[in-house]
Design a protein around this motif. Structure first.
Motif, PDB file in Angstrom:
ATOM      1  N   GLY A 143      10.502  11.864   2.681  1.00 47.57           N
ATOM      2  CA  GLY A 143       9.262  11.995   1.929  1.00 47.57           C
ATOM      3  C   GLY A 143       9.074  13.390   1.374  1.00 47.57           C
ATOM      4  N   LEU A 144       9.372  14.397   2.168  1.00 50.55           N
ATOM      5  CA  LEU A 144       9.242  15.779   1.712  1.00 50.55           C
ATOM      6  C   LEU A 144      10.232  16.079   0.590  1.00 50.55           C
ATOM      7  CD1 LEU A 144       7.882  18.535   2.077  1.00 50.55           C
ATOM      8  CD2 LEU A 144       9.639  19.062   3.780  1.00 50.55           C
ATOM      9  N   ILE A 145      11.456  15.600   0.736  1.00 50.55           N
ATOM     10  CA  ILE A 145      12.463  15.820  -0.305  1.00 50.55           C
ATOM     11  C   ILE A 145      12.035  15.144  -1.608  1.00 50.55           C
ATOM     12  CG2 ILE A 145      14.825  15.249  -0.998  1.00 50.55           C
ATOM     13  CD1 ILE A 145      15.592  15.687   1.992  1.00 50.55           C
ATOM     14  N   MET A 146      11.547  13.907  -1.526  1.00 60.15           N
ATOM     15  CA  MET A 146      11.114  13.198  -2.733  1.00 60.15           C
ATOM     16  C   MET A 146       9.922  13.895  -3.380  1.00 60.15           C
ATOM     17  SD  MET A 146      11.723   9.202  -1.882  1.00 60.15           S
ATOM     18  CE  MET A 146      11.897   8.718  -3.589  1.00 60.15           C
ATOM     19  N   PHE A 147       9.023  14.436  -2.564  1.00 62.07           N
ATOM     20  CA  PHE A 147       7.862  15.148  -3.094  1.00 62.07           C
ATOM     21  C   PHE A 147       8.296  16.430  -3.810  1.00 62.07           C
ATOM     22  CE2 PHE A 147       4.370  18.226  -2.563  1.00 62.07           C
ATOM     23  CZ  PHE A 147       3.407  17.581  -3.312  1.00 62.07           C
ATOM     24  N   ILE A 148       9.225  17.171  -3.213  1.00 61.80           N
ATOM     25  CA  ILE A 148       9.708  18.402  -3.834  1.00 61.80           C
ATOM     26  C   ILE A 148      10.424  18.101  -5.143  1.00 61.80           C
ATOM     27  CG2 ILE A 148      11.374  20.299  -3.567  1.00 61.80           C
ATOM     28  CD1 ILE A 148      10.554  20.336  -0.569  1.00 61.80           C
ATOM     29  N   ILE A 149      11.225  17.033  -5.165  1.00 56.31           N
ATOM     30  CA  ILE A 149      11.895  16.639  -6.404  1.00 56.31           C
ATOM     31  C   ILE A 149      10.859  16.298  -7.479  1.00 56.31           C
ATOM     32  CG2 ILE A 149      13.320  14.849  -7.475  1.00 56.31           C
ATOM     33  CD1 ILE A 149      14.949  14.817  -4.855  1.00 56.31           C
ATOM     34  N   ALA A 150       9.800  15.581  -7.088  1.00 58.77           N
ATOM     35  CA  ALA A 150       8.745  15.234  -8.052  1.00 58.77           C
ATOM     36  C   ALA A 150       8.078  16.491  -8.600  1.00 58.77           C
ATOM     37  CB  ALA A 150       7.717  14.322  -7.396  1.00 58.77           C
ATOM     38  N   LEU A 151       7.828  17.468  -7.733  1.00 54.29           N
ATOM     39  CA  LEU A 151       7.232  18.727  -8.202  1.00 54.29           C
ATOM     40  C   LEU A 151       8.160  19.447  -9.174  1.00 54.29           C
ATOM     41  CD1 LEU A 151       5.588  20.275  -5.009  1.00 54.29           C
ATOM     42  CD2 LEU A 151       4.448  19.324  -7.016  1.00 54.29           C
ATOM     43  N   VAL A 188       0.847  -1.209   0.000  1.00 57.14           N
ATOM     44  CA  VAL A 188       0.000   0.000   0.000  1.00 57.14           C
ATOM     45  C   VAL A 188       0.875   1.250   0.000  1.00 57.14           C
ATOM     46  CG1 VAL A 188      -1.653   1.341   1.358  1.00 57.14           C
ATOM     47  CG2 VAL A 188      -1.988  -1.110   1.051  1.00 57.14           C
ATOM     48  N   ASN A 189       1.922   1.274   0.816  1.00 58.62           N
ATOM     49  CA  ASN A 189       2.821   2.429   0.844  1.00 58.62           C
ATOM     50  C   ASN A 189       3.522   2.615  -0.489  1.00 58.62           C
ATOM     51  OD1 ASN A 189       2.093   2.940   3.446  1.00 58.62           O
ATOM     52  ND2 ASN A 189       3.948   2.142   4.366  1.00 58.62           N
ATOM     53  N   ALA A 190       3.889   1.524  -1.142  1.00 62.13           N
ATOM     54  CA  ALA A 190       4.526   1.618  -2.455  1.00 62.13           C
ATOM     55  C   ALA A 190       3.559   2.213  -3.478  1.00 62.13           C
ATOM     56  CB  ALA A 190       5.014   0.246  -2.908  1.00 62.13           C
ATOM     57  N   ILE A 191       2.322   1.772  -3.455  1.00 59.68           N
ATOM     58  CA  ILE A 191       1.316   2.301  -4.394  1.00 59.68           C
ATOM     59  C   ILE A 191       1.081   3.788  -4.143  1.00 59.68           C
ATOM     60  CG2 ILE A 191      -1.125   2.198  -5.044  1.00 59.68           C
ATOM     61  CD1 ILE A 191      -0.918  -0.865  -4.538  1.00 59.68           C
ATOM     62  N   LEU A 192       0.959   4.161  -2.879  1.00 63.50           N
ATOM     63  CA  LEU A 192       0.755   5.577  -2.553  1.00 63.50           C
ATOM     64  C   LEU A 192       1.940   6.420  -2.993  1.00 63.50           C
ATOM     65  CD1 LEU A 192      -0.855   5.296   0.997  1.00 63.50           C
ATOM     66  CD2 LEU A 192      -1.978   5.941  -1.135  1.00 63.50           C
ATOM     67  N   SER A 193       3.146   5.879  -2.830  1.00 64.28           N
ATOM     68  CA  SER A 193       4.337   6.619  -3.224  1.00 64.28           C
ATOM     69  C   SER A 193       4.480   6.685  -4.738  1.00 64.28           C
ATOM     70  CB  SER A 193       5.582   5.997  -2.594  1.00 64.28           C
ATOM     71  OG  SER A 193       6.643   6.914  -2.590  1.00 64.28           O
ATOM     72  N   PHE A 194       3.940   5.719  -5.458  1.00 66.07           N
ATOM     73  CA  PHE A 194       3.937   5.809  -6.920  1.00 66.07           C
ATOM     74  C   PHE A 194       3.009   6.930  -7.372  1.00 66.07           C
ATOM     75  CE2 PHE A 194       2.174   4.784 -11.083  1.00 66.07           C
ATOM     76  CZ  PHE A 194       3.342   4.724 -11.829  1.00 66.07           C
ATOM     77  N   ILE A 195       1.854   7.031  -6.726  1.00 67.49           N
ATOM     78  CA  ILE A 195       0.876   8.062  -7.098  1.00 67.49           C
ATOM     79  C   ILE A 195       1.381   9.448  -6.700  1.00 67.49           C
ATOM     80  CG2 ILE A 195      -1.463   8.915  -6.672  1.00 67.49           C
ATOM     81  CD1 ILE A 195      -2.256   5.926  -6.278  1.00 67.49           C
ATOM     82  N   ILE A 196       1.858   9.571  -5.457  1.00 67.05           N
ATOM     83  CA  ILE A 196       2.415  10.830  -4.956  1.00 67.05           C
ATOM     84  C   ILE A 196       3.784  10.506  -4.370  1.00 67.05           C
ATOM     85  CG2 ILE A 196       2.151  12.756  -3.351  1.00 67.05           C
ATOM     86  CD1 ILE A 196      -0.882  12.207  -3.407  1.00 67.05           C
ATOM     87  N   PRO A 197       4.854  10.707  -5.144  1.00 66.39           N
ATOM     88  CA  PRO A 197       6.183  10.368  -4.646  1.00 66.39           C
ATOM     89  C   PRO A 197       6.481  11.038  -3.309  1.00 66.39           C
ATOM     90  CG  PRO A 197       6.290  10.816  -6.981  1.00 66.39           C
ATOM     91  CD  PRO A 197       4.898  11.188  -6.524  1.00 66.39           C
TER      92      PRO A 197
END
Length: 72
Positions: A30-38, A8-17
């Motif tokens: 998690g915040l760093i990965m999200f900012i990189i994705a943005l 479930v965590n992997a799926i959520l991270s695929f949808i929203i890194p």
């Protein structure tokens, strides 16, 4: 049960890194990965449009999902 939560965590991270990492307890990562994705999204939508940009974003999302699963 542990395996299910990792999936479930992997799926959520695929949808929203970064989301899976944050749920796993590593909020900073998690915040760093999200900012990189943005940033990747902005760069590839406005500056480098096309299939290459989409492919790189998908590869990054796959990496985020793998990392969330691996670090559960």
């Amino acid at each position: 049960m542990m395996e299910w939560n990792a999936v479930v965590n992997a799926i959520l991270s695929f949808i929203i890194p970064g989301l899976g990492q944050a749920i796993n307890g590593d909020k900073k990562k998690g915040l760093i990965m999200f900012i990189i994705a943005l940033l990747l999204g902005i760069i590839f939508v406005f500056f480098i449009p096309g299939i290459i940009g989409h492919a790189i974003r998908i590869i990054y999302s796959l990496y985020a999902a793998y990392d969330a699963y691996k670090t559960y």
